[in-house]
Motif scaffolding. Structure first.
Motif, PDB file in Angstrom:
ATOM      1  N   UNK A  58       0.836  -1.205   0.000  1.00  0.00           N
ATOM      2  CA  UNK A  58       0.000   0.000   0.000  1.00  0.00           C
ATOM      3  C   UNK A  58       0.871   1.256   0.000  1.00  0.00           C
ATOM      4  N   UNK A  59       1.951   1.241   0.771  1.00  0.00           N
ATOM      5  CA  UNK A  59       2.862   2.397   0.816  1.00  0.00           C
ATOM      6  C   UNK A  59       3.504   2.617  -0.553  1.00  0.00           C
ATOM      7  N   UNK A  60       3.861   1.544  -1.241  1.00  0.00           N
ATOM      8  CA  UNK A  60       4.434   1.676  -2.582  1.00  0.00           C
ATOM      9  C   UNK A  60       3.410   2.253  -3.556  1.00  0.00           C
ATOM     10  N   UNK A  61       2.141   1.872  -3.420  1.00  0.00           N
ATOM     11  CA  UNK A  61       1.091   2.410  -4.292  1.00  0.00           C
ATOM     12  C   UNK A  61       0.889   3.900  -4.034  1.00  0.00           C
ATOM     13  N   UNK A  62       0.960   4.320  -2.778  1.00  0.00           N
ATOM     14  CA  UNK A  62       0.841   5.744  -2.452  1.00  0.00           C
ATOM     15  C   UNK A  62       2.004   6.528  -3.060  1.00  0.00           C
ATOM     16  N   UNK A  63       3.203   5.974  -2.967  1.00  0.00           N
ATOM     17  CA  UNK A  63       4.373   6.632  -3.561  1.00  0.00           C
ATOM     18  C   UNK A  63       4.246   6.687  -5.084  1.00  0.00           C
ATOM     19  N   UNK A  64       3.748   5.613  -5.687  1.00  0.00           N
ATOM     20  CA  UNK A  64       3.578   5.574  -7.139  1.00  0.00           C
ATOM     21  C   UNK A  64       2.543   6.594  -7.604  1.00  0.00           C
ATOM     22  N   UNK A  65       1.613   6.960  -6.728  1.00  0.00           N
ATOM     23  CA  UNK A  65       0.607   7.967  -7.059  1.00  0.00           C
ATOM     24  C   UNK A  65       1.131   9.390  -6.881  1.00  0.00           C
ATOM     25  N   UNK A  66       2.402   9.508  -6.497  1.00  0.00           N
ATOM     26  CA  UNK A  66       3.002  10.830  -6.361  1.00  0.00           C
ATOM     27  C   UNK A  66       2.935  11.417  -4.975  1.00  0.00           C
ATOM     28  N   UNK A  67       2.668  10.593  -3.971  1.00  0.00           N
ATOM     29  CA  UNK A  67       2.591  11.073  -2.593  1.00  0.00           C
ATOM     30  C   UNK A  67       3.870  10.710  -1.850  1.00  0.00           C
ATOM     31  N   UNK A  68       4.281  11.580  -0.943  1.00  0.00           N
ATOM     32  CA  UNK A  68       5.473  11.347  -0.139  1.00  0.00           C
ATOM     33  C   UNK A  68       5.095  11.135   1.318  1.00  0.00           C
ATOM     34  N   UNK A  69       5.765  10.217   1.962  1.00  0.00           N
ATOM     35  CA  UNK A  69       5.484   9.937   3.370  1.00  0.00           C
ATOM     36  C   UNK A  69       5.968  11.099   4.233  1.00  0.00           C
ATOM     37  N   UNK A  70       5.164  11.458   5.232  1.00  0.00           N
ATOM     38  CA  UNK A  70       5.510  12.541   6.158  1.00  0.00           C
ATOM     39  C   UNK A  70       5.440  12.011   7.583  1.00  0.00           C
ATOM     40  N   UNK A  71       6.165  12.669   8.468  1.00  0.00           N
ATOM     41  CA  UNK A  71       6.234  12.215   9.858  1.00  0.00           C
ATOM     42  C   UNK A  71       4.910  12.396  10.595  1.00  0.00           C
ATOM     43  N   UNK A  72       4.223  13.488  10.314  1.00  0.00           N
ATOM     44  CA  UNK A  72       2.972  13.792  11.008  1.00  0.00           C
ATOM     45  C   UNK A  72       1.944  14.272   9.998  1.00  0.00           C
ATOM     46  N   UNK A  73       0.742  13.716  10.083  1.00  0.00           N
ATOM     47  CA  UNK A  73      -0.315  14.100   9.164  1.00  0.00           C
ATOM     48  C   UNK A  73      -0.876  15.476   9.472  1.00  0.00           C
ATOM     49  N   UNK A  74      -1.342  16.151   8.433  1.00  0.00           N
ATOM     50  CA  UNK A  74      -1.984  17.466   8.520  1.00  0.00           C
ATOM     51  C   UNK A  74      -3.219  17.424   7.631  1.00  0.00           C
ATOM     52  N   UNK A  75      -4.111  18.412   7.757  1.00  0.00           N
ATOM     53  CA  UNK A  75      -5.286  18.425   6.881  1.00  0.00           C
ATOM     54  C   UNK A  75      -4.909  18.281   5.412  1.00  0.00           C
ATOM     55  N   UNK A  76      -5.635  17.392   4.730  1.00  0.00           N
ATOM     56  CA  UNK A  76      -5.382  17.120   3.322  1.00  0.00           C
ATOM     57  C   UNK A  76      -4.458  15.953   3.076  1.00  0.00           C
ATOM     58  N   UNK A  77      -3.780  15.475   4.119  1.00  0.00           N
ATOM     59  CA  UNK A  77      -2.911  14.309   3.970  1.00  0.00           C
ATOM     60  C   UNK A  77      -3.741  13.035   4.001  1.00  0.00           C
ATOM     61  N   UNK A  78      -3.208  11.989   3.387  1.00  0.00           N
ATOM     62  CA  UNK A  78      -3.836  10.669   3.404  1.00  0.00           C
ATOM     63  C   UNK A  78      -3.177   9.853   4.499  1.00  0.00           C
TER      64      UNK A  78
END
Length: 129
Positions: A58-78
Motif C-alpha cells: 500500500x505504501x508503494x502504491x501511495x508513492x507511485x501515485x506521487x505522494x510522499x510519506x511525512x512524519x505527522x499528518x496534517x489536513x489534506x494528507x492521506x
C-alpha cells in the motif's frame, strides 16, 4: 492556500457519496482509495483486494501515485490505517477529523477526532512543504 487545505475541502465535498468497492466516481460510488484519489487528484490503483495486510505494498502504491510519506499528518494528507485483521483503510485528514468511505454506513462520511484505528503512516502530495 496550502494544497492540503484544497485536498481536505475536496474530500469534504465527497461526503454523502455512496460506498462502492473499487468506486472512482462520486456519482456512482467511492471506496477509501477512490476518496483519497479524488481528493488529491492523483491516480488510483485498481489491482487491490478489499482484505490485505500488506502495508508495504500500500505504501508503494501511495508513492507511485506521487505522494510522499511525512512524519505527522496534517489536513489534506492521506493516512493509511490498520482497520482490522488483514484490512487496511485510507482516509483524508481534515482540521477536525477525517473523511473516509465507510463500508458499514455505505457512504463517505466525516468522522470527528483522531482516527479510531492504528495509523501506519501519513502521505501528502510531493509539491507540498
Amino acid at each position: 492556500m496550502r494544497r492540503g487545505d484544497a485536498a481536505a475541502r475536496a474530500a469534504r465535498a465527497l461526503v454523502g457519496a455512496r460506498f462502492r468497492l473499487h468506486g472512482r466516481d462520486p456519482a456512482t460510488g467511492l471506496d477509501c482509495v477512490g476518496v483519497a484519489a479524488a481528493a488529491l487528484g492523483c491516480p488510483a490503483p485498481a489491482d487491490y483486494a478489499m482484505r490485505t495486510g500488506d502495508a508495504d505494498r500500500a505504501a508503494m502504491a501511495l508513492a507511485a501515485a506521487g505522494l510522499g510519506r511525512v512524519a505527522h499528518g496534517a489536513p489534506g494528507d492521506v493516512v493509511l490505517m490498520r482497520s482490522g485483521p488483514g484490512q487496511l483503510h485510507l482516509a483524508v485528514l481534515t482540521d477536525s477529523g477525517m473523511i473516509h468511505a465507510d463500508a458499514s454506513l455505505r457512504r463517505v462520511v466525516e468522522r470527528p477526532g483522531a482516527p479510531p484505528w492504528p495509523v501506519i503512516g501519513a502521505w501528502r502530495g510531493e509539491k507540498e512543504g
